[in-house]
Design a protein around this motif. Sequence first.
Motif, PDB file in Angstrom:
ATOM      1  N   ASN A   1       0.819  -1.211   0.000  1.00 46.47           N
ATOM      2  CA  ASN A   1       0.000   0.000   0.000  1.00 46.47           C
ATOM      3  C   ASN A   1       0.854   1.264   0.000  1.00 46.47           C
ATOM      4  OD1 ASN A   1      -2.885  -0.716   0.018  1.00 46.47           O
ATOM      5  ND2 ASN A   1      -2.375  -1.834   1.864  1.00 46.47           N
TER       6      ASN A   1
ATOM      7  N   LEU B   1       2.108   1.678  -3.556  1.00 43.70           N
ATOM      8  CA  LEU B   1       1.033   2.187  -4.428  1.00 43.70           C
ATOM      9  C   LEU B   1       0.806   3.680  -4.196  1.00 43.70           C
ATOM     10  CD1 LEU B   1      -1.598  -0.708  -4.160  1.00 43.70           C
ATOM     11  CD2 LEU B   1      -0.301  -0.070  -6.199  1.00 43.70           C
TER      12      LEU B   1
ATOM     13  N   LYS C   1       4.511   4.826 -12.273  1.00 45.99           N
ATOM     14  CA  LYS C   1       3.942   3.542 -11.878  1.00 45.99           C
ATOM     15  C   LYS C   1       4.869   2.387 -12.261  1.00 45.99           C
ATOM     16  CE  LYS C   1      -0.849   5.105 -11.938  1.00 45.99           C
ATOM     17  NZ  LYS C   1      -2.224   4.849 -12.413  1.00 45.99           N
TER      18      LYS C   1
ATOM     19  N   THR D   1       2.972  -0.546  -9.875  1.00 44.51           N
ATOM     20  CA  THR D   1       1.541  -0.489  -9.549  1.00 44.51           C
ATOM     21  C   THR D   1       0.763  -1.666 -10.134  1.00 44.51           C
ATOM     22  OG1 THR D   1       1.510   1.912  -9.265  1.00 44.51           O
ATOM     23  CG2 THR D   1      -0.577   0.858  -9.828  1.00 44.51           C
ATOM     24  N   ASP D   2       0.925  -1.900 -11.426  1.00 41.18           N
ATOM     25  CA  ASP D   2       0.190  -3.004 -12.068  1.00 41.18           C
ATOM     26  C   ASP D   2       0.596  -4.346 -11.479  1.00 41.18           C
ATOM     27  OD1 ASP D   2      -1.098  -1.181 -13.664  1.00 41.18           O
ATOM     28  OD2 ASP D   2       0.232  -1.468 -15.392  1.00 41.18           O
TER      29      ASP D   2
ATOM     30  N   ASN E   1      -0.967  -4.815  -7.995  1.00 41.48           N
ATOM     31  CA  ASN E   1      -2.388  -5.186  -8.087  1.00 41.48           C
ATOM     32  C   ASN E   1      -2.554  -6.647  -8.481  1.00 41.48           C
ATOM     33  OD1 ASN E   1      -3.458  -2.664  -7.355  1.00 41.48           O
ATOM     34  ND2 ASN E   1      -3.224  -1.882  -9.440  1.00 41.48           N
ATOM     35  N   GLU E   2      -1.701  -7.110  -9.375  1.00 39.59           N
ATOM     36  CA  GLU E   2      -1.743  -8.526  -9.761  1.00 39.59           C
ATOM     37  C   GLU E   2      -1.326  -9.412  -8.590  1.00 39.59           C
ATOM     38  OE1 GLU E   2       0.343 -11.635 -12.922  1.00 39.59           O
ATOM     39  OE2 GLU E   2       0.579  -9.481 -13.220  1.00 39.59           O
TER      40      GLU E   2
ATOM     41  N   ILE F   1      -1.654  -8.755  -5.418  1.00 39.51           N
ATOM     42  CA  ILE F   1      -2.758  -8.762  -4.448  1.00 39.51           C
ATOM     43  C   ILE F   1      -3.817  -9.780  -4.876  1.00 39.51           C
ATOM     44  CG2 ILE F   1      -4.699  -7.418  -3.545  1.00 39.51           C
ATOM     45  CD1 ILE F   1      -2.813  -4.960  -3.572  1.00 39.51           C
ATOM     46  N   ASN F   2      -4.178  -9.757  -6.157  1.00 37.44           N
ATOM     47  CA  ASN F   2      -5.223 -10.666  -6.646  1.00 37.44           C
ATOM     48  C   ASN F   2      -4.816 -12.132  -6.574  1.00 37.44           C
ATOM     49  OD1 ASN F   2      -7.050  -8.610  -7.251  1.00 37.44           O
ATOM     50  ND2 ASN F   2      -6.214  -8.287  -9.293  1.00 37.44           N
TER      51      ASN F   2
ATOM     52  N   ASP G   1      -6.244  -5.102   0.576  1.00 40.38           N
ATOM     53  CA  ASP G   1      -7.217  -4.682  -0.432  1.00 40.38           C
ATOM     54  C   ASP G   1      -8.469  -4.179   0.285  1.00 40.38           C
ATOM     55  OD1 ASP G   1      -8.894  -4.294  -2.550  1.00 40.38           O
ATOM     56  OD2 ASP G   1      -9.104  -6.420  -3.070  1.00 40.38           O
TER      57      ASP G   1
ATOM     58  N   LYS H   1     -10.905  -2.611  -0.627  1.00 42.47           N
ATOM     59  CA  LYS H   1     -12.185  -2.713  -1.338  1.00 42.47           C
ATOM     60  C   LYS H   1     -12.907  -4.000  -0.930  1.00 42.47           C
ATOM     61  CE  LYS H   1     -10.400  -2.565  -5.467  1.00 42.47           C
ATOM     62  NZ  LYS H   1      -8.992  -2.460  -5.095  1.00 42.47           N
TER      63      LYS H   1
END
Length: 436
Positions: free
Chosen positions: A106, A109, A118, A121-122, A125-126, A128-129, A162, A164
């Motif tokens: 975090n 990011l 960035k 950044t991408d 996010n990958e 994290i998923n 995450d 969200k």
Amino acid sequence: MRIKQIVLASAVLVSVSAFAQKDELKVLKKIYAKDIPTTNDMVEYKANVAKLSTLATEEGDKIYANFYKAMLPVLEVNSFGATVTPDQIANTYNLKAITDLAAALNATLDYEKKTGKKLYTDDINETINTTKPTLVNIAVGLGDNKKFKEASDVLYAVYLLDKKDTDKLFYAASYSVNGLDYDKALDYYNQLKALNYSGEGTVYWATNKTSKKEETFASKEERALFIKTGTHEKPRDEKIESKKGEIYKNIALILVEKGKIDDAKAAIAEAKKENPNDSSLILTEADLYLKINDTATYAKLVNEAIAKDPNNPDLYYNLGVVNGNLNKLDEAEKYYKKALEIDPNYFNANLNLAELKLRADEKFVNEMNKLGTSEKDNKRYEVIKAEREKNFKAALPYLEKAVELKGDNESAKKTLLSVYNALEMTDKYKALKAKM
């Protein structure tokens, strides 16, 4: 001259240090980019992480130093390759590693958003998923082993990873309740309340044709693509009801547990104001009054809930419990039977109704034991024996149904075994005994 020499030496030293830390970053970046790092790579990666932690001085370098350090468990799991085992994953991702990972990703990011560069950044996010499911499995495993506090901490770290994914915060709170960590649970529930979380939604399921197992999809559209390609079949939607009532209920009950009765009442009043059509909040308030032994108010509120939801077996069951605890056995029996009219497969209602009837057995046994051997006593003994047998037979169908519904419930099975023995039902006794 001495002053200039000292300044010059210092400047040279800083330059060497800055050059060294850039060198460390290059090595880490190179190893990080590999899909499956080797054992030697991991040794070199750890050594450079250790060096960089003492060299990094600039904000960006510190951010990336922490990033590479926090990513160590991810790289270690990757280094195991396709043969990685669940134990290796669990041993690599300890709680500190998960918490550090969430904080570092975090922070990275935020930094890249601030600078507009960035770099990762991408990739983050990958990561994290792809990492979240692994961490959730670790939390579930801890929960299955009754390590509720640890499971809660892992899920909260996943939520921080995450934000969200507020469902993880909800389940972290639930695990905290199970672990009796009420302070942490209250904190998490209040966070959910501030976020106006409801958990309401739809889960999209489809069956994997290869594994024959149901799997979930992020959206209806995503599921449709998999069905179109032919890998999945049998789509179904599952409606998830609002969890707001449960959240407010648990906030109130935790406040009661902490002795803050007025705060608990205020929490429920606020909940009812926010959700005037949520009938479950009446039960929440009822549970509060039951907790403080105000059974009259409890019964009033439950009856109010019944008026709004007359086909809810839980409401009648709860009234049965309250009346049973007050030794109002006829009233308790009436409510348990009403619950079973609505849902004949209600395990607890079947079990409690059997228990209610078996309470009389103590009275029968005590009187039988006090009798002598006179003709009058012998006649009385036979009368009581017949009444006792009648009582056992009245309890029997509810006990048998309970065991049918939950064959793994040892308490129900032992009680049924005792009733079979008392009624001299030898065949059924032996059959049940053989299963235990």
